[in-house]
Design an enzyme around this catalytic site. Structure first.
Site, mmCIF file in Angstrom:
data_model
loop_
_atom_site.group_PDB
_atom_site.id
_atom_site.type_symbol
_atom_site.label_atom_id
_atom_site.label_comp_id
_atom_site.label_asym_id
_atom_site.label_seq_id
_atom_site.Cartn_x
_atom_site.Cartn_y
_atom_site.Cartn_z
ATOM 1 N N GLY A 1 -10.421 26.478 24.848
ATOM 2 C CA GLY A 1 -9.297 25.558 24.977
ATOM 3 C C GLY A 1 -8.630 25.349 23.638
ATOM 4 O O GLY A 1 -9.176 25.719 22.592
ATOM 5 N N HIS A 2 -7.442 24.769 23.676
ATOM 6 C CA HIS A 2 -6.730 24.401 22.457
ATOM 7 C C HIS A 2 -6.098 23.026 22.649
ATOM 8 O O HIS A 2 -6.092 22.469 23.759
ATOM 9 C CB HIS A 2 -5.670 25.442 22.096
ATOM 10 C CG HIS A 2 -6.232 26.645 21.396
ATOM 11 N ND1 HIS A 2 -6.837 26.565 20.157
ATOM 12 C CD2 HIS A 2 -6.303 27.952 21.763
ATOM 13 C CE1 HIS A 2 -7.242 27.764 19.781
ATOM 14 N NE2 HIS A 2 -6.934 28.623 20.742
ATOM 15 N N ASP B 1 -5.907 17.926 18.056
ATOM 16 C CA ASP B 1 -6.794 18.412 16.999
ATOM 17 C C ASP B 1 -7.053 17.378 15.919
ATOM 18 O O ASP B 1 -8.199 17.178 15.491
ATOM 19 C CB ASP B 1 -6.198 19.661 16.348
ATOM 20 C CG ASP B 1 -6.404 20.911 17.185
ATOM 21 O OD1 ASP B 1 -7.146 20.850 18.176
ATOM 22 O OD2 ASP B 1 -5.811 21.961 16.850
#
Length: 382
Positions: free
Chosen positions: A134-135, A165
């Site tokens: 995933g990102h 992030d």
């Protein structure tokens, strides 16, 4: 370069951190810890990772890099010896990866019961998606954060990879590590910090959950108080094709804006007037350039500010006065944050190349047989 422990000047001086190198939020968390004075030793794979930014890879600043081939038992043992003298270990690999390497929490805590073991992942250490890829965009998508972003009602807009992030990810990892570190000083026991981007993003977005609970969330983009649903919290184009941000939420700030804008506007408390107000502001802001409007609103409480490209941000008068950005080794970059009255952080070292400090950093951390490790290929000095 001559590397020595204890060179940091921030409030975390004396805290020792082992970083098993990853990408994105893990390095950002360790940059934060290093900025704040911690002694961080970054364990890179020989040759480095996915990105090769060199001296421009600012997420790697402030700490030395040692290159260890963790497929070799001698390299794994070297990391465990580093762990014995460390306060914190940070890793950002997929769940189970460090266990397979022989560097999982049980092994490390057996070597150092006071260790804080920080784990940075997108989905977390458990759950049905824990081991899938995933990102940032994926993580913020399922938490409800991405759905409402943007003023285009036909599709959401994603904010680069800042929200997941670094907002819900590295920031929460650092919070967790510091909290666990503080607790370990009184209990004498370490623990594992499971920092998942999905958890942090959901927590970061608590105010939106409040709006849902209060019945203020329509579920439609650009339909609320803080997403462009009102004309007094939005972006407006200027005569030169640039934009200004308007955030005049409170009545007194709205009054300051109306005074400076120079046009008559109807009562904003009547929703029937919102379209008229937005149209008047749109036309008015297009009559002057961004610089001209910046001068009009400079130093006022109207809550109007120019939308500045990153390359120009260091030259903004307020940021320049605060030295929010600094130049180090020819690279303009954000200064350490936040600020402290007594233990001010400093930028001690530029971003390291993978394996640049293998010999001197391992020696400084008390590893005695570094040359033998290099000769065997378990460690690499670049």
């Amino acid at each position: 370069m001559t590397y020595e422990l204890g060179q940091g000047t921030g409030p975390l001086r004396g805290v020792k951190v082992v970083e098993v190198a990853g990408i994105g939020p893990g390095p950002h968390a360790c940059m934060l810890l290093a900025d704040l004075g911690a002694d961080v030793i970054r364990v890179d794979r020989p040759g480095g990772g996915m990105f090769a930014g060199g001296r421009a890879d600012l997420l790697n600043r402030g700490r030395p890099s040692v290159a260890l081939d963790l497929k070799q038992p001698a390299a794994v043992e070297t990391v465990l010896r580093l762990v014995e003298g460390a306060d914190v270990l940070v890793e950002g690999l997929r769940p189970g990866a460090t266990e397979r390497l022989g560097l999982g929490p049980d092994v490390c805590l057996a070597r150092n019961p006071r260790l804080v073991y920080g784990r940075m992942t997108g989905w977390g250490q458990d759950g049905p998606w824990a081991e899938v890829a995933g990102h940032d965009m994926n993580y913020i998508a399922i938490t409800g954060a991405l759905h409402g972003l943007g003023q285009d009602r036909d599709r959401p807009h994603f904010p680069s990879n800042l929200l997941g992030d670094f907002g819900g990810g590295s920031t929460y990892l650092v919070i967790g590590v510091l909290a666990a570190l503080l607790e370990s000083r009184t209990s004498g026991q370490g623990q594992v910090v499971d920092a998942a981007i999905v958890d942090g993003t959901a927590h970061l977005n608590t105010i939106a959950s409040s709006f849902v609970a209060m019945g203020l969330d329509s579920g439609r983009r650009a339909g609320g108080l803080l997403d462009g649903g009102t004309p007094w919290y939005d972006l407006y184009e200027t005569a030169d094709g640039e934009h200004v941000s308007v955030g005049a939420l409170e009545p007194q700030f709205w009054a300051a804006l109306v005074e400076r804008i120079g046009v008559e506007l109807p009562d904003r408390d009547d929703p029937a007037n919102h379209a008229t107000i937005r149209g008047a502001l749109t036309r008015r802001f297009r009559e002057k350039t961004q610089a001209e409007w910046a001068e009009v609103f400079d130093g006022t409480d109207a809550c109007v500010a120019p939308v500045v490209p990153l390359a120009e941000a260091p030259r903004h008068p307020h940021l320049a006065a605060r030295e929010t950005f600094v130049e180090r080794d020819g690279v303009t970059q954000p200064a350490p944050a936040p600020r402290f009255s007594r233990t001010s952080p400093s930028l001690d070292a530029p971003p390291a190349l993978p394996g640049e400090h293998t010999r001197e950093a391992l020696t400084a951390w008390g590893i005695e047989d570094v040359d033998a490790l290099i000769d065997s290929g378990a460690a690499v000095q670049t």
